[in-house]
Design an enzyme around this catalytic site. Structure first.
Site, mmCIF file in Angstrom:
data_model
loop_
_atom_site.group_PDB
_atom_site.id
_atom_site.type_symbol
_atom_site.label_atom_id
_atom_site.label_comp_id
_atom_site.label_asym_id
_atom_site.label_seq_id
_atom_site.Cartn_x
_atom_site.Cartn_y
_atom_site.Cartn_z
ATOM 1 N N GLU B 190 39.201 93.950 52.623
ATOM 2 C CA GLU B 190 39.339 92.486 52.575
ATOM 3 C C GLU B 190 38.362 91.821 51.617
ATOM 4 O O GLU B 190 38.724 90.964 50.817
ATOM 5 C CB GLU B 190 39.172 91.873 53.973
ATOM 6 C CG GLU B 190 40.441 91.886 54.818
ATOM 7 C CD GLU B 190 40.728 93.229 55.439
ATOM 8 O OE1 GLU B 190 39.865 94.132 55.358
ATOM 9 O OE2 GLU B 190 41.813 93.393 56.018
ATOM 10 N N HIS B 259 41.402 89.923 67.842
ATOM 11 C CA HIS B 259 42.625 89.615 67.098
ATOM 12 C C HIS B 259 43.187 88.240 67.441
ATOM 13 O O HIS B 259 44.341 87.961 67.128
ATOM 14 C CB HIS B 259 43.694 90.681 67.365
ATOM 15 C CG HIS B 259 43.446 91.975 66.645
ATOM 16 N ND1 HIS B 259 42.453 92.842 67.002
ATOM 17 C CD2 HIS B 259 44.081 92.543 65.591
ATOM 18 C CE1 HIS B 259 42.483 93.904 66.203
ATOM 19 N NE2 HIS B 259 43.452 93.746 65.330
#
Ligand SMILES: Cc1ncc(C[n+]2csc(CCOP(=O)(O)OP(=O)(O)O)c2C)c(N)n1
Ligand SMILES: [Mg+2]
Lengths: 335, 456
Positions: B190, B259
Site C-alpha cells: 500500500e 476491517h
C-alpha cells in the site's frame, strides 16, 4: 544481475571528459560549497530558520549525476536538497530566498529549506519525510514508462532512508515493471547521529536490491568523474528498458546533520581526514592544474561563484516576506 | 579586509549562548573548517567553525561569558597577510534582514479563507436525460470507464483490480477494454503503490488508486496526507497532484475491528484534500467522474454494504456531480438529519418511521465532507431548528462533532434543542453479530435521537 564494488580512481581522459567540462564541474561543485557555507552563516545570523541540512562534502554526487542525465529526466530527493537544486540549474537566488522564507523563494516562502520544486528543471522536491521520496520517484519513473518518453528518474536517498520499508516496496515494483529509475544512495555514513554500522545489518548498500534482481554498484562518491561514469552507465541501463539500478555513492558530509547537531557521534579527526584527503572539489582542482589548466582560469571561476552567492544572499535578504494573504493560497487548485 | 565572527544561532530556538571555550588564540592562523570556539546553546555544546581562512586577529568576547546574544560580534578574522592591526578596519557582517522590497514576483492574491467550505462550487444542473437502473458497483465502473475513454492519462492501480476484476468487482471489464498498461495489478504494497501514484500524479498523470478497503490505506496515510495533500502548498502552487484514492470505507459484515472503520473525519480534517462519501448510484457516478477530473487529491469513500444497491443512474457520459454540494434527500419541516454514505439509507428509513409519529424529517445527504457545504445544512436548520448528525464512525472528533461546532458558530440563535449526534460506539468494532449490531448506528437510534430533539 551484477553487483559490483568499485572505488579505484577512473582514468579521466578515457571518459572523454574535456577540460572544459571538468572546469564546469569544478564551478558547479564550488557553487554548491559556497552557497552552503553562506547558508550556514545566514542561519547563524538568524536569517534562516527551522531545519537546514547542508550538503557540504557531498557536492560531487549531484554534479556527476546531473552530467549523466538528459533534458527531461526527472529528479527527486530528501530534505538535504540544496545541492540537487543548484546542480539541476535552479537559480541560487530563488533557493536562498526560500531559505530565508521570502516571497521570491521557489515556494514563495511556504516550503523552506526542505520543500522546494521546479517543474521547469524537472526537480520534484525536496521531501521532508525520510524515505517518502522513493515511491514518489518510482512513480515519476512510472510516468516516463507510461508515456514511453525515453526519460528516466533519478531518486536520491540516504543511508538512513535505505532502511524504510517503502524503499523495498519501491524496489519490488520498479523491478517488476522494469521502470526507468536510478536509485542513488548517498551513503554519507550517518543518519543524523547514527552511524551506518549501528543502523544497518549489512552496510554494503548497493546489495540492497539483490532480492529483486536489481543490479548495484558502489561508487567513489567524492570523485565527480567516477560518479559521472557510473551515472552514464546506470542511466543507459534504466533508459534502455532494463529496469532499475542502484548506485551507492560513498560520500561524506562535513557539517552536522542539520544546523543544531552537537556532533558527538564522530571524531573531528574523521571529518578532517575526509576533508583533507578526499575533498571532491580539491580533487578536481588538482586534476585540472595537472592537466594544464591555469590558476587564472580557476580564479575566474571562483570569483564568479563568489559573486553569484553574494548576489543570492543579498537577494534573499532584500526580498520581502510573503504577502499575508498568501497564507490561504495554494491549498487547492481551482477545479 | 577583516571580517567579524558573529555569535551564531545554532538551533532553531537559540537566542543566546555561552562562549564555553576558545580553541584558537589571537594571532593564530585558521583554515576553513577549523573549530574556533565551543558554544553552549539551549540544547547542547556546539562547535563554531571558521568559514574562511585567515588569522584570528581579535577575540572580542572572552571565554566563560554567558548570555551572549545571537549576532553579537565575538571575534575578528583578518585575511592572510593582513596586518594584525587590520582588526580595526572591519567590514561589518550584515545582520538583521533589511526589508528593501523588491518587485513582487507574483501579484498579491485576493483575500481568501480556508478551504473547509468551498468558495465557488459549480451549480448542479438538474439531470433530465435518460437513466438506467444499475448497482452502485456498476455506476462506479461506468464512471471509470467513461473517464478512461475520455483521457489517456487516467489509469487504475491497486490490488486485484485487473485480472481478478476487483476484490469487490468494481473494475469488471476494465482490463479487457484498456489493457494492462492502464489497469494495473499491484503487489500488496500500500505505501509503495500509493507513493508511486502520487509521483505519477506529480508528473501529470491522473491515477485512480484503489484500496481494497480504506483500513489498509492506514499503511499509506503518510503519502496521502504529507505527499499528495501538502505538496501544492509547500511548492507555492507549482505542483499539483490530480489523484483519486478510492475504495470501501466503514463497516462491512462481521469482519471485526481491523476491517471495519470509518475514516471520514481523519481525511476531512486535512487541508489539501477533498473528501467525498456518496450514497446514491447517480452520486457515485457523478462524483467519481468529478473526482477524476479534479486537479487535487480526492479521497473517495465508498461502502461495501452499498455496492449492491440499485438506483436510476444517468446514462450521459457528460453527467457529473460537482464536489462540494450536499443534497436534500428528503425535504421536511421539524428536524434536520445529516448523514453520508450508507447512513443516508438508514436516515431515510428513520424518516419514514418518524413520519408515522407525525415528525417530518429533512434528510441531508452530505455527499462531500471537504469542502463542507455549510450553507445547505445551515439553511435547513434555520428552518427546522433541530439537528441530528449521523455517522458510522466514532463520535470523538467526528463529523458530528464538527457539525455541532458549525451549529454553535452559525445557528446558535436558531436552535431549539441541543445538537444530537448518532455515531458508532466508542469501541473497536466487535465480531459477534449481536455486539456488532449494538456498535453500529441503527434506524431506531436515529428515530430516538430525532424524537429527543423534537421533544416528541
Ligand atoms: C519518517 C521520518 N523519520 C524520522 C525523520 C527525522 N530525520 C530526518 S533526517 C533523518 C536521518 C536520515 O539520514 P539519511 O537517510 O542517511 O540522510 P542524510 O541526512 O544523511 O542525508 C531523520 C531520522 C524524518 N524526517 N522522517
Ligand atoms: Mg546519511
Amino acid at each position: 544481475m551484477a553487483v559490483k564494488r568499485k572505488s579505484d580512481s577512473v582514468k579521466f581522459a578515457d571518459l572523454g571528459v574535456s577540460q572544459q567540462e571538468l572546469l564546469r564541474y569544478y564551478g558547479d561543485m564550488l557553487l554548491i560549497r559556497r552557497f552552503e557555507e553562506r547558508a550556514g552563516q545566514m542561519y547563524g545570523m538568524g536569517l534562516i530558520g527551522g531545519f537546514c541540512h547542508l550538503y557540504i562534502g557531498q557536492e560531487a554526487v549531484v554534479v556527476g549525476m546531473q552530467a549523466a542525465l538528459k533534458e527531461g529526466d526527472t529528479i527527486v530527493t530528501s530534505y538535504r536538497d540544496h545541492g540537487h537544486m543548484l546542480a539541476a540549474g535552479m537559480d541560487p537566488k530563488g533557493v536562498m530566498a526560500e531559505l530565508t522564507g521570502r516571497r521570491s523563494g521557489y515556494s514563495h516562502g511556504k516550503g523552506g529549506s526542505m520543500h522546494m520544486f521546479s517543474r521547469e528543471k524537472n526537480f520534484f522536491g525536496g521531501h521532508g519525510i525520510v524515505g517518502a521520496q522513493v515511491p514518489i520517484g518510482t512513480g515519476l519513473a512510472f510516468a516516463h514508462h507510461y508515456r514511453g518518453n525515453g526519460l528516466i528518474c533519478v531518486t536520491y536517498l540516504g543511508d538512513g532512508a535505505i532502511n524504510q520499508g517503502q524503499v523495498y516496496e519501491s524496489f519490488n515494483m520498479a523491478a517488476l515493471w522494469k521502470l526507468p529509475v536510478v536509485y542513488a544512495i548517498e551513503n554519507n555514513r550517518y543518519g543524523m547521529g547514527t552511524s551506518i554500522d549501528r543502523a544497518s545489518a549489512r552496510t554494503d548498500l548497493f546489495h540492497r536490491g539483490m532480492a529483486y534482481g536489481i543490479p548495484g554498484e558502489q561508487v567513489d562518491g567524492m570523485n565527480v568523474l567516477a560518479i559521472y561514469e557510473a551515472g552514464l552507465a546506470a542511466a543507459e541501463h534504466a533508459r534502455s528498458g532494463q529496469g532499475p539500478i542502484i548506485l551507492e555513492m560513498m560520500t561524506y558530509r562535513y557539517r552536522g546533520h542539520s544546523m543544531s547537531d552537537p556532533a558527538k557521534y564522530r571524531t573531528r579527526d574523521e571529518v578532517n581526514r575526509m576533508r583533507t584527503e578526499h575533498d571532491p572539489i580539491e580533487q578536481v582542482r588538482h586534476r585540472l592544474l595537472e592537466d594544464g589548466a591555469n590558476e587564472a582560469q580557476l580564479k575566474q571561476i571562483e570569483g564568479e561563484v563568489r559573486d553569484r552567492v553574494a548576489e543570492a544572499a543579498q537577494f534573499a535578504q532584500d526580498s520581502p516576506e510573503p504577502d499575508p494573504a498568501e497564507l490561504w493560497t495554494d491549498v487547492l487548485a481551482e477545479a | 579586509m577583516a571580517t567579524e565572527v558573529l555569535m551564531p544561532a545554532l538551533s532553531p530556538t537559540m537566542t543566546e549562548g555561552k562562549i564555553a571555550r576558545w580553541l584558537k588564540s589571537e594571532g593564530e592562523s585558521v583554515r576553513a573548517g577549523d573549530v574556533l570556539a565551543e558554544i553552549e546553546t539551549d540544547k547542547a555544546t556546539m562547535e563554531v567553525e571558521a568559514i574562511d581562512e585567515g588569522v584570528l586577529a581579535k577575540i572580542v568576547i572572552p571565554e566563560g561569558t554567558e548570555h551572549v546574544a545571537v549576532n553579537t560580534p565575538i571575534a575578528v578574522i583578518a585575511e592572510n597577510g593582513e596586518e594584525a592591526g587590520a582588526a580595526e578596519n572591519i567590514a561589518p557582517a550584515s545582520r538583521a534582514p533589511q526589508e528593501t522590497p523588491v518587485k513582487a514576483p507574483r501579484p498579491s492574491p485576493p483575500p481568501a479563507t480556508s478551504t473547509i467550505t468551498q468558495r465557488a462550487v459549480p451549480p448542479e444542473t438538474e439531470y433530465t436525460g435518460k437513466t438506467r437502473t444499475m448497482t452502485v458497483r456498476e455506476a462506479l465502473r461506468d464512471a471509470m470507464v467513461e473517464e478512461m475513454r475520455r483521457d489517456d492519462t487516467v489509469f487504475l492501480i491497486g490490488e486485484e483490480v485487473a485480472e481478478y476484476q476487483g476484490a469487490y468487482k468494481i473494475s469488471q471489464g476494465l482490463l479487457e477494454e484498456f489493457g494492462a498498461r492502464r489497469v494495473i495489478d499491484t503487489p500488496i504494497t500500500e505505501q509503495g503503490f500509493t507513493g508511486l501514484g502520487v509521483g505519477a500524479g506529480f508528473a501529470g498523470l491522473r491515477p485512480i488508486v484503489e484500496f481494497m478497503t480504506f483500513n489498509f490505506a492506514m499503511q499509506a496515510i503518510d503519502q496521502i496526507i504529507n505527499s499528495a495533500g501538502k505538496t501544492r502548498y509547500m511548492s507555492g502552487g507549482q505542483m499539483s497532484c490530480p489523484i483519486v484514492f478510492r475504495g470501501p470505507n466503514g463497516i462491512a459484515a462481521r469482519v471485526a475491528a481491523q476491517h471495519s472503520q470509518c475514516y471520514a473525519s481523519w481525511y476531512a480534517h486535512c487541508p489539501g484534500l477533498k473528501v467525498v462519501a456518496p450514497y446514491t448510484g447517480a452520486d457515485h457516478k457523478g462524483l467519481l467522474k468529478s473526482a477524476i477530473r479534479d486537479p487535487n487529491p480526492v479521497v473517495f469513500l465508498e461502502h461495501e454494504l452499498v455496492y449492491g444497491e440499485s438506483f436510476a443512474v444517468p446514462d450521459d457520459p457528460e453527467f457529473i456531480v460537482p464536489i462540494g454540494r450536499a443534497r436534500i434527500a428528503r425535504p421536511g419541516e421539524h428536524v434536520t438529519i445529516t448523514a453520508f454514505s450508507r447512513m443516508v439509507k438508514l436516515a431515510m428509513q428513520a424518516a419514514e418511521e418518524l413520519q408515522k409519529a407525525g415528525i417530518s424529517a429533512e434528510i441531508i445527504d452530505l455527499r462531500t465532507l471537504r469542502p463542507f457545504d455549510v450553507e445547505t445544512v445551515v439553511a435547513s436548520v434555520k428552518k427546522t431548528n433541530r439537528i441530528v448528525a449521523v455517522e458510522e464512525g466514532w463520535p470523538f472528533a467526528g463529523i458530528g462533532s464538527e457539525l455541532a461546532a458549525i451549529m454553535m458558530e452559525e445557528c446558535f440563535d436558531w436552535l431549539d434543542a441541543p445538537v444530537k449526534r448518532v455515531a458508532g460506539k466508542d469501541v473497536p468494532l466487535p465480531y459477534a453479530a449481536n455486539l456488532e449490531r449494538l456498535a453500529v448506528p441503527q434506524v431506531e437510534d436515529i428515530v430516538a435521537a430525532a424524537r429527543e430533539v423534537a421533544y416528541r
